[in-house]
Design an enzyme around this catalytic site. Structure first.
Site, PDB file in Angstrom:
ATOM      1  N   HIS A   1      31.569 -12.911 -28.545  1.00  0.00           N
ATOM      2  CA  HIS A   1      30.224 -12.693 -27.395  1.00  0.00           C
ATOM      3  C   HIS A   1      31.021 -12.535 -25.923  1.00  0.00           C
ATOM      4  CE1 HIS A   1      26.653 -13.598 -29.481  1.00  0.00           C
ATOM      5  NE2 HIS A   1      27.366 -14.336 -30.370  1.00  0.00           N
TER       6      HIS A   1
ATOM      7  N   LYS B   1      18.517 -14.866 -15.161  1.00  0.00           N
ATOM      8  CA  LYS B   1      19.882 -15.137 -16.030  1.00  0.00           C
ATOM      9  C   LYS B   1      20.217 -16.296 -15.526  1.00  0.00           C
ATOM     10  CE  LYS B   1      20.988 -10.827 -15.076  1.00  0.00           C
ATOM     11  NZ  LYS B   1      21.299 -10.250 -16.871  1.00  0.00           N
ATOM     12  N   ARG B   2      21.355 -16.777 -16.331  1.00  0.00           N
ATOM     13  CA  ARG B   2      22.493 -17.639 -15.766  1.00  0.00           C
ATOM     14  C   ARG B   2      22.931 -17.306 -14.592  1.00  0.00           C
ATOM     15  NH1 ARG B   2      23.354 -22.346 -19.269  1.00  0.00           N
ATOM     16  NH2 ARG B   2      24.610 -22.928 -17.456  1.00  0.00           N
TER      17      ARG B   2
ATOM     18  N   LYS C   1      27.762 -11.884 -12.937  1.00  0.00           N
ATOM     19  CA  LYS C   1      26.578 -11.528 -12.898  1.00  0.00           C
ATOM     20  C   LYS C   1      26.190 -11.106 -11.502  1.00  0.00           C
ATOM     21  CE  LYS C   1      24.953 -14.060 -17.183  1.00  0.00           C
ATOM     22  NZ  LYS C   1      24.437 -13.152 -17.971  1.00  0.00           N
TER      23      LYS C   1
ATOM     24  N   THR D   1      20.901  -9.311 -22.818  1.00  0.00           N
ATOM     25  CA  THR D   1      19.628  -9.188 -23.586  1.00  0.00           C
ATOM     26  C   THR D   1      18.318  -9.019 -22.816  1.00  0.00           C
ATOM     27  OG1 THR D   1      19.722 -11.592 -24.349  1.00  0.00           O
ATOM     28  CG2 THR D   1      20.379  -9.884 -25.979  1.00  0.00           C
TER      29      THR D   1
ATOM     30  N   LYS E   1      14.675  -7.004 -22.682  1.00  0.00           N
ATOM     31  CA  LYS E   1      13.217  -7.464 -22.461  1.00  0.00           C
ATOM     32  C   LYS E   1      12.424  -6.923 -21.560  1.00  0.00           C
ATOM     33  CE  LYS E   1      15.493 -12.057 -23.810  1.00  0.00           C
ATOM     34  NZ  LYS E   1      15.913 -13.279 -23.176  1.00  0.00           N
TER      35      LYS E   1
HETATM   36  C1  LIG Z   1      17.290 -13.450 -22.734  1.00  0.00           C
HETATM   37  C2  LIG Z   1      17.392 -14.717 -21.996  1.00  0.00           C
HETATM   38  C3  LIG Z   1      18.932 -15.075 -21.455  1.00  0.00           C
HETATM   39  C4  LIG Z   1      19.687 -13.922 -21.561  1.00  0.00           C
HETATM   40  O1  LIG Z   1      19.845 -13.471 -20.495  1.00  0.00           O
HETATM   41  P1  LIG Z   1      20.860 -12.045 -19.929  1.00  0.00           P
HETATM   42  O2  LIG Z   1      20.173 -11.496 -18.505  1.00  0.00           O
HETATM   43  O3  LIG Z   1      21.150 -11.246 -21.138  1.00  0.00           O
HETATM   44  O4  LIG Z   1      21.916 -12.906 -19.359  1.00  0.00           O
HETATM   45  C5  LIG Z   1      19.002 -16.207 -20.863  1.00  0.00           C
HETATM   46  N1  LIG Z   1      18.269 -17.388 -20.893  1.00  0.00           N
HETATM   47  C6  LIG Z   1      17.011 -17.057 -21.470  1.00  0.00           C
HETATM   48  C7  LIG Z   1      15.846 -18.177 -21.320  1.00  0.00           C
HETATM   49  C8  LIG Z   1      16.386 -15.716 -22.132  1.00  0.00           C
HETATM   50  O5  LIG Z   1      15.313 -15.757 -22.654  1.00  0.00           O
END
Ligand SMILES: *Cc1c(COP(=O)(O)O)cnc(C)c1O
Length: 828
Positions: A369, A560-561, A566, A668, A672
């Site tokens: 990953h 995101k985190r 990022k 991911t 979304k």
């Molecule tokens: C999808 C998701 C992530 C991943 O987000 P990225 O933008 O791909 O880092 C992290 N936390 C939650 C709660 C998510 O639903």
């Protein structure tokens, strides 16, 4: 007898899903399970009542699904993951079982609103972010595709911490999600396995001269199973997620009891139960903590014992294991499964090493990953050997044989041997878990095309030339059930009206929306849905954060985190740039914007926490500056989790995917947001590359360095002063943050942050600034042309079929696991 019973099939009709039957079930459950009546029941009681009523309708389908796997003697997939970021379950189950509407009506007739009751449920937040959410999407897809897939993990008593923003700073609170009980799980006190730690290994030869190893004087912990049903989408398939909880060992207690020390026995029991107490809240960095290693071995050992037990109920030849069992390792966290399997086969089943090794390597496969060096797991040999002495021996033997093979194909290349070794020799010896996972697996996969190429070219280049077929790509995906059907009911309904319902399980069908991008009436309706979703979010922001936001502003979302790679900082530099333009009288040229940020920082990651504080400091100044009027708002939404994601994503218009090229494995969140009609502004990183390929470069905003130009820039010696000197606006922005403009109470607060940027800027925030700002201006230009924007947004939705986790899982099934659907009805 009805038709179904005559054919010998299970008849579920006695738990009907019409409104009247559901009302009856609700009343029964409220009385007999929750123990309340209509006068004393709280909203939480009604949530539990509803959950039990739904669970009742899962359970027979679940048992029937499990029976069908036995009857067909199907090959099973075991997805081993230290994280499952499930979120809430109620709405998902209602939609998958196809009785959301009758249940809503039943509750309404009894005087309750499903929309309120579902908000009571705590998120099952047993994961940090992308990796854990991927595991949850994969469980949904395996069940929907009628694949015999089991999730195995840990039932943490405390999940991902709750983030509170106090005075702009992140404060962590324990997430006691089981406090009121978890109605979805079944405790299995009889499914109990012993897990050993520590002790020592004794060796002896038997009469035939064969070597034996006994692992003795161990400490023991029991692993107890909790099962959660995972329903497929409208297909009557229900799979299982089995999570292990640590229980003090009975045998261990007995020693103390015999000595008469009752209190000591109970205390020891408590200590062993710490094993499943809490999820480690670290994303993309590892800290080599003893308890974490114990967690990894604990759940791997229990899972493999369970898997072999299930296999042996119906098979007596252990050599057939790889024909009936595929084990997927979600990152290296479960990589101890490789030596554990060898331990079981060699020490318990008395197989020869070679045969055991063949079985092991045909059973496991491993998903990588990350390429970030700080995220690659290693364990100090000393610590590992104390905790798992027999496994250390086994890893040493695996390594000896592996390096022997390497040596024979590359004689005299000592450098190669030390690079590929499972043990790192620099300073204190460490075990490289990724190397162990690669050597012990038949396939290794990356999670996006670019990430896989970089794996082959950089960190695993030696392994790729040694095993040219082993590393393959399987691009991540998301489940359209949760991330479109559930997240965005209005858009889902509009789509279904245009192209039918097939898209929920065949996301490629969305392609049929493409022609409607040219249809003005469709565009108007699509636009109206987005506006309605925005309005809903505006209400939530007003209600919870007391910030007034314009519904007609551009909703610019980065969720995101929080991590330097990022580049939330880059986003903030843009925000301050817009602010300065407004203050200097260029407000007329600016599109009204609402910047929405959300995300957690690892509790020990000081820089990430400071970035959260900066976002909140900037928000505080901008949101209250009369010169800004209502042109610009900055909203930091606390406690990012699956439920907040579901609130924000349907309202998003611009999706920020701006990591330094080469650092985000896939992402991911990007999928979304695009699936819900947001346009992406992003770098050519992770799956952004494939999103661009699918939606077309005219429907995405790409900017900044590429992996190649990043490499080049670093090779020639990057000097952050250059981009600073090149941009007056950037100078001003940095100067403001540096001088305490946003932190008058502590003017030096951001000195360290600015100092690192100016001196090193490892993530190239400054060198990508100018191109990012220019790209944001292209965003504004398109947003002013509302028709053109909506056309692009529709084309994004229409081209997201590739990013369904159903496609990912079909790829795994075909290219790695060698499994087929188990059909009880039509699965196409
Ligand atoms: C999808 C998701 C992530 C991943 O987000 P990225 O933008 O791909 O880092 C992290 N936390 C939650 C709660 C998510 O639903």
């Amino acid at each position: 007898m009805d038709e179904k019973s005559e054919r010998g099939e299970i008849n579920f009709d006695h738990l009907d899903i019409d409104t009247e039957s559901i009302k009856r079930s609700l009343a029964n459950r409220l009385t007999y399970t929750v123990g309340k009546d209509q006068f004393t029941a709280t909203e939480r009681d009604w949530f539990h009542t509803t959950a039990y009523t739904v669970r009742d309708r899962l359970i027979e389908r679940w048992m029937e699904t499990m029976r069908s796997y036995y009857e067909k003697d199907a090959k099973r997939i075991y997805y081993l993951s230290l994280e499952f970021l499930i979120g809430r379950t109620l709405t998902n189950s209602l939609l998958n079982l196809d009785f959301h509407e009758p249940c809503r009506e039943a509750l309404q007739e009894m005087g309750y609103e499903l929309e309120r009751i579902r908000e009571i449920e705590d998120d099952a937040a047993l994961g940090n972010g992308g990796l854990g959410r991927l595991a949850a999407c994969f469980l949904d897809s395996m069940a929907t595709l009628c694949l015999p897939g089991y999730g195995y993990g840990i039932r943490y008593e405390y999940g991902m911490f709750k983030q509170q923003i106090r005075n702009g700073w992140q404060v962590e609170h324990p997430e006691n999600w089981l406090r009121y009980g978890n109605p979805w799980e079944y405790a299995r006190p009889e499914v109990l396995f012993n897990v050993k730690f520590k002790g020592r290994v004794v060796q002896y030869k038997d009469e035939e001269g064969r070597n034996h190893h006994h692992w003795i004087d161990t400490e023991e912990v029991m692993a107890m199973a909790y099962d959660t049903p995972i329903p497929g989408y409208k297909n009557d398939s229900v799979n299982n997620m089995r999570l292990w909880s640590a229980k003090g060992s009975r045998d261990f207690d007995l020693n103390y009891f015999n000595q008469g020390d009752y209190i000591m026995a109970v205390e020891e029991k408590n200590i062993s139960e710490n094993l499943s107490r809490v999820l480690y809240p670290n994303d993309t960095t590892v800290m080599g903590r003893e308890l974490r290693l114990q967690q990894e071995y604990f759940f791997v050992s229990a899972s493999l014992q369970d898997i072999l037990f299930r296999f042996q109920k119906h098979h007596d030849n252990i050599t057939e294991l790889p024909d009936k069992v595929a084990v997927q390792l979600n990152d290296t966290h479960p990589a101890i499964a490789v030596p554990e399997m060898m331990h079981l086969l060699v020490d318990h089943h008395q197989l020869e090493w070679k045969e055991a090794w063949s079985i092991t390597t045909r059973t496991f496969s491993y998903t990588n990953h990350t390429l970030l060096p700080e995220a690659l797991e290693t364990w100090p040999v000393a610590l590992f050997g104390r905790m798992l002495p027999r496994h250390l021996q086994i890893i040493q033997e695996i390594n000896r044989r592996f390096l022997n093979d390497v040596m024979h194909t590359h004689p005299g290349d000592a450098g190669l041997l030390s690079r590929m070794s499972i043990f790192s020799e620099d300073g204190e010896q460490h075990i490289r878990m990724a190397h162990l996972a690669i050597v012990g697996s038949h396939h290794v996969n990356g999670v996006a095309a670019l990430h896989t190429e970089l794996m082959k070219e950089t960190i695993f280049a030696d392994f790729h030339s040694f095993y040219p077929e082993k590393i393959i790509n399987i691009t991540n995906g998301i489940t359209p059930r949760r991330w479109l059907n559930q997240a965005n009911p209005q858009l889902s309904q509009l789509i279904t009206e245009m192209i039918g319902t097939k898209w929920t399980t065949h996301l490629d069908e969305l392609k049929k929306l493409e022609p409607f991008a040219e249809d003005a009436e469709f565009r108007r309706r699509f636009h109206a849905v987005k506006q309605a979703n925005k309005k809903r979010l505006v209400e939530l922001i007003k209600q919870h954060l007391e910030i007034e936001v314009r519904t007609d502003s551009l909703f610019d979302v980065q969720i995101k985190r929080i991590h330097e790679y990022k580049r939330q900082l880059l986003n903030l530099l843009h925000v301050v740039t817009l602010y300065n333009r407004i203050r200097s009288g260029q407000g007329d040229e600016i599109v009204p914007r609402t910047i929405i940020m959300s995300g957690k920082a690892a509790p020990g990651y000081a820089t990430a926490k400071l970035i959260i504080k900066l976002a909140n400091d900037i928000a505080d100044i901008i949101n209250h500056d009369p010169a800004v009027g209502d042109l610009l708002r900055v909203v930091f939404v606390p406690n990012y989790d699956v439920s907040t994601a579901l609130d924000i994503i349907p309202a998003a218009e611009l999706s920020e995917q701006i990591s330094t090229a080469g650092m985000e494995a896939s992402g991911t969140g990007n999928m979304k947001l695009a699936l819900n009609g947001a346009l992406t502004i992003g770098t050519l990183d992770g799956a952004n590359v494939e999103i661009r390929d699918e939606v077309g470069e005219e429907n995405i905003f790409i900017f900044g360095h590429t992996t190649d130009s990043v490499k080049q820039l670093r090779q020639q010696g990057y000097n952050p002063q250059q981009p600073i000197e090149a941009s007056k606006e950037l100078q001003q922005v940095l100067e403001m943050i540096d001088s305490g403009f946003f932190s008058p109470d502590d003017p030096t607060r951001y000195k360290p942050l600015l100092e690192t940027l100016r001196r090193e800027d490892h993530y190239l925030v400054l060198d990508d600034y100018a191109d990012y700002i220019a790209c944001q201006q292209r965003v504004e230009a398109l947003y002013r042309d509302s028709e053109a924007w909506d056309r692009s947004a529709i084309l994004n939705v229409a081209n997201m079929g590739h990013f369904s986790s159903d496609r990912s899982i079909r790829d795994y099934a075909e290219k790695i696991w060698g499994v087929k659907p188990v059909c009880r009805q039509s699965c196409d």
